[in-house]
Design a protein around this motif. Structure first.
Motif, PDB file in Angstrom:
ATOM      1  N   ARG A 141       0.811  -1.224   0.000  1.00  0.00           N
ATOM      2  CA  ARG A 141       0.000   0.000   0.000  1.00  0.00           C
ATOM      3  C   ARG A 141       0.840   1.267   0.000  1.00  0.00           C
ATOM      4  O   ARG A 141       0.537   2.232  -0.699  1.00  0.00           O
ATOM      5  N   LEU A 142       1.930   1.279   0.776  1.00  0.00           N
ATOM      6  CA  LEU A 142       2.691   2.523   0.999  1.00  0.00           C
ATOM      7  C   LEU A 142       3.999   2.581   0.229  1.00  0.00           C
ATOM      8  O   LEU A 142       4.717   3.580   0.312  1.00  0.00           O
ATOM      9  N   GLY A 143       4.328   1.551  -0.524  1.00  0.00           N
ATOM     10  CA  GLY A 143       5.586   1.535  -1.273  1.00  0.00           C
ATOM     11  C   GLY A 143       6.678   0.864  -0.471  1.00  0.00           C
ATOM     12  O   GLY A 143       7.102  -0.252  -0.773  1.00  0.00           O
ATOM     13  N   GLU A 144       7.148   1.549   0.561  1.00  0.00           N
ATOM     14  CA  GLU A 144       8.103   0.988   1.500  1.00  0.00           C
ATOM     15  C   GLU A 144       7.773   1.491   2.898  1.00  0.00           C
ATOM     16  O   GLU A 144       7.227   2.583   3.054  1.00  0.00           O
ATOM     17  N   VAL A 145       8.100   0.686   3.907  1.00  0.00           N
ATOM     18  CA  VAL A 145       7.916   1.098   5.300  1.00  0.00           C
ATOM     19  C   VAL A 145       9.179   0.751   6.068  1.00  0.00           C
ATOM     20  O   VAL A 145      10.019  -0.034   5.611  1.00  0.00           O
ATOM     21  N   ALA A 146       9.312   1.335   7.243  1.00  0.00           N
ATOM     22  CA  ALA A 146      10.508   1.124   8.044  1.00  0.00           C
ATOM     23  C   ALA A 146      10.484  -0.233   8.753  1.00  0.00           C
ATOM     24  O   ALA A 146       9.442  -0.678   9.228  1.00  0.00           O
ATOM     25  N   MET A 147      11.670  -0.839   8.812  1.00  0.00           N
ATOM     26  CA  MET A 147      11.877  -2.018   9.643  1.00  0.00           C
ATOM     27  C   MET A 147      13.094  -1.756  10.511  1.00  0.00           C
ATOM     28  O   MET A 147      14.124  -1.277  10.025  1.00  0.00           O
ATOM     29  N   ALA A 148      12.975  -2.069  11.795  1.00  0.00           N
ATOM     30  CA  ALA A 148      14.050  -1.802  12.745  1.00  0.00           C
ATOM     31  C   ALA A 148      14.760  -3.093  13.144  1.00  0.00           C
ATOM     32  O   ALA A 148      14.112  -4.125  13.365  1.00  0.00           O
ATOM     33  N   PHE A 149      16.075  -3.004  13.217  1.00  0.00           N
ATOM     34  CA  PHE A 149      16.909  -4.096  13.720  1.00  0.00           C
ATOM     35  C   PHE A 149      17.525  -3.627  15.023  1.00  0.00           C
ATOM     36  O   PHE A 149      18.164  -2.558  15.067  1.00  0.00           O
ATOM     37  N   LEU A 150      17.331  -4.417  16.074  1.00  0.00           N
ATOM     38  CA  LEU A 150      17.726  -3.987  17.412  1.00  0.00           C
ATOM     39  C   LEU A 150      18.744  -4.936  18.012  1.00  0.00           C
ATOM     40  O   LEU A 150      18.578  -6.162  17.956  1.00  0.00           O
ATOM     41  N   ARG A 165       7.932  -3.337  11.517  1.00  0.00           N
ATOM     42  CA  ARG A 165       8.476  -4.597  12.013  1.00  0.00           C
ATOM     43  C   ARG A 165       9.742  -4.310  12.803  1.00  0.00           C
ATOM     44  O   ARG A 165      10.428  -3.311  12.573  1.00  0.00           O
ATOM     45  N   ALA A 166      10.062  -5.208  13.717  1.00  0.00           N
ATOM     46  CA  ALA A 166      11.304  -5.107  14.479  1.00  0.00           C
ATOM     47  C   ALA A 166      11.888  -6.501  14.647  1.00  0.00           C
ATOM     48  O   ALA A 166      11.149  -7.473  14.893  1.00  0.00           O
ATOM     49  N   LEU A 167      13.198  -6.610  14.515  1.00  0.00           N
ATOM     50  CA  LEU A 167      13.879  -7.892  14.637  1.00  0.00           C
ATOM     51  C   LEU A 167      15.059  -7.737  15.591  1.00  0.00           C
ATOM     52  O   LEU A 167      15.866  -6.802  15.456  1.00  0.00           O
ATOM     53  N   LEU A 168      15.146  -8.635  16.556  1.00  0.00           N
ATOM     54  CA  LEU A 168      16.254  -8.611  17.507  1.00  0.00           C
ATOM     55  C   LEU A 168      17.436  -9.383  16.931  1.00  0.00           C
ATOM     56  O   LEU A 168      17.271 -10.467  16.352  1.00  0.00           O
ATOM     57  N   LEU A 169      18.629  -8.806  17.081  1.00  0.00           N
ATOM     58  CA  LEU A 169      19.851  -9.440  16.582  1.00  0.00           C
ATOM     59  C   LEU A 169      20.809  -9.720  17.731  1.00  0.00           C
ATOM     60  O   LEU A 169      20.834  -8.996  18.725  1.00  0.00           O
ATOM     61  N   GLU A 170      21.626 -10.745  17.554  1.00  0.00           N
ATOM     62  CA  GLU A 170      22.678 -11.019  18.533  1.00  0.00           C
ATOM     63  C   GLU A 170      23.923 -10.209  18.224  1.00  0.00           C
ATOM     64  O   GLU A 170      24.754  -9.957  19.100  1.00  0.00           O
ATOM     65  N   ALA A 171      24.054  -9.789  16.946  1.00  0.00           N
ATOM     66  CA  ALA A 171      25.180  -8.943  16.545  1.00  0.00           C
ATOM     67  C   ALA A 171      24.789  -8.182  15.291  1.00  0.00           C
ATOM     68  O   ALA A 171      24.087  -8.716  14.422  1.00  0.00           O
ATOM     69  N   MET A 172      25.208  -6.926  15.205  1.00  0.00           N
ATOM     70  CA  MET A 172      24.959  -6.134  14.003  1.00  0.00           C
ATOM     71  C   MET A 172      25.996  -6.490  12.937  1.00  0.00           C
ATOM     72  O   MET A 172      27.191  -6.612  13.245  1.00  0.00           O
ATOM     73  N   PRO A 173      25.567  -6.666  11.683  1.00  0.00           N
ATOM     74  CA  PRO A 173      26.552  -6.889  10.609  1.00  0.00           C
ATOM     75  C   PRO A 173      27.320  -5.590  10.328  1.00  0.00           C
ATOM     76  O   PRO A 173      26.714  -4.574  10.000  1.00  0.00           O
ATOM     77  N   LEU A 174      28.629  -5.638  10.496  1.00  0.00           N
ATOM     78  CA  LEU A 174      29.450  -4.436  10.352  1.00  0.00           C
ATOM     79  C   LEU A 174      30.478  -4.626   9.249  1.00  0.00           C
ATOM     80  O   LEU A 174      30.953  -5.735   8.997  1.00  0.00           O
ATOM     81  N   ASN A 175      30.845  -3.521   8.606  1.00  0.00           N
ATOM     82  CA  ASN A 175      31.916  -3.579   7.619  1.00  0.00           C
ATOM     83  C   ASN A 175      33.265  -3.307   8.297  1.00  0.00           C
ATOM     84  O   ASN A 175      33.332  -3.140   9.524  1.00  0.00           O
ATOM     85  N   ALA A 176      34.296  -3.227   7.491  1.00  0.00           N
ATOM     86  CA  ALA A 176      35.652  -3.067   8.050  1.00  0.00           C
ATOM     87  C   ALA A 176      35.797  -1.765   8.810  1.00  0.00           C
ATOM     88  O   ALA A 176      36.627  -1.664   9.730  1.00  0.00           O
ATOM     89  N   ALA A 177      35.003  -0.777   8.445  1.00  0.00           N
ATOM     90  CA  ALA A 177      35.081   0.523   9.119  1.00  0.00           C
ATOM     91  C   ALA A 177      34.210   0.575  10.372  1.00  0.00           C
ATOM     92  O   ALA A 177      34.109   1.606  11.030  1.00  0.00           O
TER      93      ALA A 177
END
Length: 525
Positions: A459-468, A497-509
């Motif tokens: 309906r809205l095109g895109e909506v926010a999803m949170a990763f915590l 939507r919200a999804l709990l993570l055990e670790a955030m995916p991070l890049n080299a920086a």
């Protein structure tokens, strides 16, 4: 050249329109009908009232209300005395509105007492607003606010000659508005534009889409948005149209109004037309008056454009691309362009506006090759309010605005948007910046890190999803978290939507890689 064409300021334009269109209807609402002559009278009365409140040239004056005729009166009145319009999104919460009122240093605020169950004055009860001296309620009496009629009577104590003197101080280079737009840093920035540049680009837009005297223009886009304001009521007044404000996107109500009010002009996001085409009772309504449609998005279905012509009867359908930093206008299709061109591109540049796509080194790329869209021309903002660093970052030494959007130009100069800002997405026509949402989320108890992306929504095109990422030893209830978000921010920003993570995916920086989050979402769906 007529006085309408030669007007250098927005109040000059309305004065000329009042002379030119006289008793023709300028605005029609359920309980009020204002001719051009009467609208100009009200504008002058409200402007004199602002002088009575000692509003100075350059002062910022905010408006926080849905699409009603008083919004337009207040806006042109404050511009008449040289003040700068600061529109506030009606979906904002108190803290969001308070930030903009403080950041702009607004001295006065026009607001609605209540809209869709929200009492706007109450939302500001806990906000520290030291520079805000006057609050005027546009409808209904509100404690702590000056009522609209009482406000207008203040103008009786100021002579018309005094207003004439003040109006003479306002010219084409004077700031007309300060529209706040969120940035990738998450902090909204105030975009400054002037009277003359806005009138010039709106004249071109109005001519290209074919607005006519007597057109009946249903304005669904909010007045607080650059489109609803500039391509909306300002364009309508310029061309002698009748404005029919629409406060809420409600398809059955709109269908009924199109039939009853004989609407001829109906711009809006693609979802508006898709909703009309798919409405089960559409055949019950007479939509034969419709003539002009203007829309815009990264993608518009070709079949939808064809059906808008064959089933809804639109003669003119154009798509466009713009951003607040360019007065809201950059490119537009021309009447007569094929459905494929309308659907697959956002048109070509306005006259005297340059558009190019560049590579990572800032060098122009050939037609057919994707690159960052850059814009140069008279329509560029005067800068970000009180933020020369951000201004210098956005507009380079050669005068090119770096949009951060990615696109492709063809041989004829038609622009196809292929991507948005790296992280930005659009929810129901509103730009959403994850960094701004992430800053709010980090105030939630027990959250150590947060990341937000846009996910598809039918309906809205895109909506926010949170990763915590919960803090060590903390538990986060995602449903309670989402409910908290609904209390803290405008609904188009709220994560669905919200999804709990055990670790955030991070890049080299050490930065969150949002592509990895998107893959997580795809794997979970």
């Amino acid at each position: 050249m007529s006085s309408l064409e030669s007007a250098l300021t927005i109040p000059q334009l309305l004065a000329a329109a009042a002379t030119h269109y006289g008793e023709s209807m300028a605005i029609e609402e359920e309980n009020s009908r204002l001719s051009y002559h009467r609208l100009d009278q009200l504008r002058r009365q409200a402007a004199r009232a602002l002088l009575a409140l000692e509003v100075k040239v350059g002062d910022r004056v905010a408006i926080w209300a849905p699409n009603i005729h008083e919004w337009i009166v207040a806006a042109i009145a404050l511009q008449s005395v040289g003040a700068v319009l600061v529109p506030l999104n009606t979906r904002m919460k108190g803290a969001e509105a308070g930030f903009i009122l403080r950041e702009s240093g607004a001295r006065a605020l026009f607001l609605i007492g209540e809209f869709l169950g929200t009492r706007y004055p109450t939302l500001l009860a806990d906000e520290l607003l030291p520079e805000l001296q006057h609050r005027i309620s546009l409808r209904s009496e509100v404690e702590g606010c000056l009522g609209w009629e009482t406000f207008l009577t203040l103008g009786d104590g100021v002579s018309p000659a005094e207003l004439d003197v003040r109006e003479a101080e306002v010219d084409e280079h004077s700031l007309s508005d300060l529209l706040f737009t969120s940035g990738t840093t998450g902090k909204p920035k105030g975009v400054m534009t002037a009277h003359g540049q806005n009138l010039r680009i709106v004249r071109d837009w109005s001519a290209m889409v074919g607005l006519r005297r007597g057109d009946r223009y249903l304005i669904v886009n909010p007045f607080f948005h650059s489109f609803g304001y500039k391509a909306g009521w300002l364009a309508a007044l310029m061309r002698g149209c009748c404005i029919l404000p629409q406060q809420v996107f409600d398809v059955p109500v709109m269908l009924e109004r199109i039939t009853r009010e004989r609407i001829t002009v109906l711009p809006g996001p693609p979802t508006l037309y898709q909703s009309i085409l798919s409405h089960p009772n559409r055949q019950d309504y007479d939509l034969g008056s419709l003539r002009v449609a203007v829309t815009g998005a990264a993608s518009v279905p070709v079949e939808m454009v064809r059906r808008m012509r064959s089933e809804l009867g639109f003669e003119t359908i154009v798509t466009a691309y713009g951003l607040t930093e360019a007065c809201g206008f950059v490119t537009i299709c021309r009447p007569g362009d094929s459905p494929e061109l309308v659907a697959n591109t956002s048109g070509r540049a306005f006259p005297d506006v340059e558009v190019r796509c560049v590579d990572g080194d800032g060098q122009p790329v050939p037609p057919g090759v994707a690159g960052e869209i850059q814009v140069r021309g008279y329509n560029l903002m005067r800068g970000y309010f009180n933020n020369p660093e951000a201004t210098a970052e956005a507009i380079d030494a050669e005068g090119w605005l770096h949009t951060g959007d990615v696109g492709v130009l063809d041989e004829q100069g038609y622009l196809r948007i292929t991507d948005r800002l790296k992280d930005m997405f659009i929810t129901g026509g509103f730009n959403v910046y994850p960094a701004e949402i992430e800053q709010v989320i980090l105030r939630y108890p027990g959250v150590a890190q947060a990341a937000v992306i846009g996910i598809p929504d039918e309906r809205l095109g895109e909506v926010a999803m949170a990763f915590l990422l919960p803090a060590t030893g903390q538990h986060v209830d995602t449903q309670a978290f989402l409910a908290w978000c609904r209390e803290q921010m405008a609904n188009y920003k709220v994560p669905r939507r919200a999804l709990l993570l055990e670790a955030m995916p991070l890049n080299a920086a050490g930065k969150v890689t949002k592509d990895a989050l998107r893959k997580l979402t795809e794997a979970a769906s």
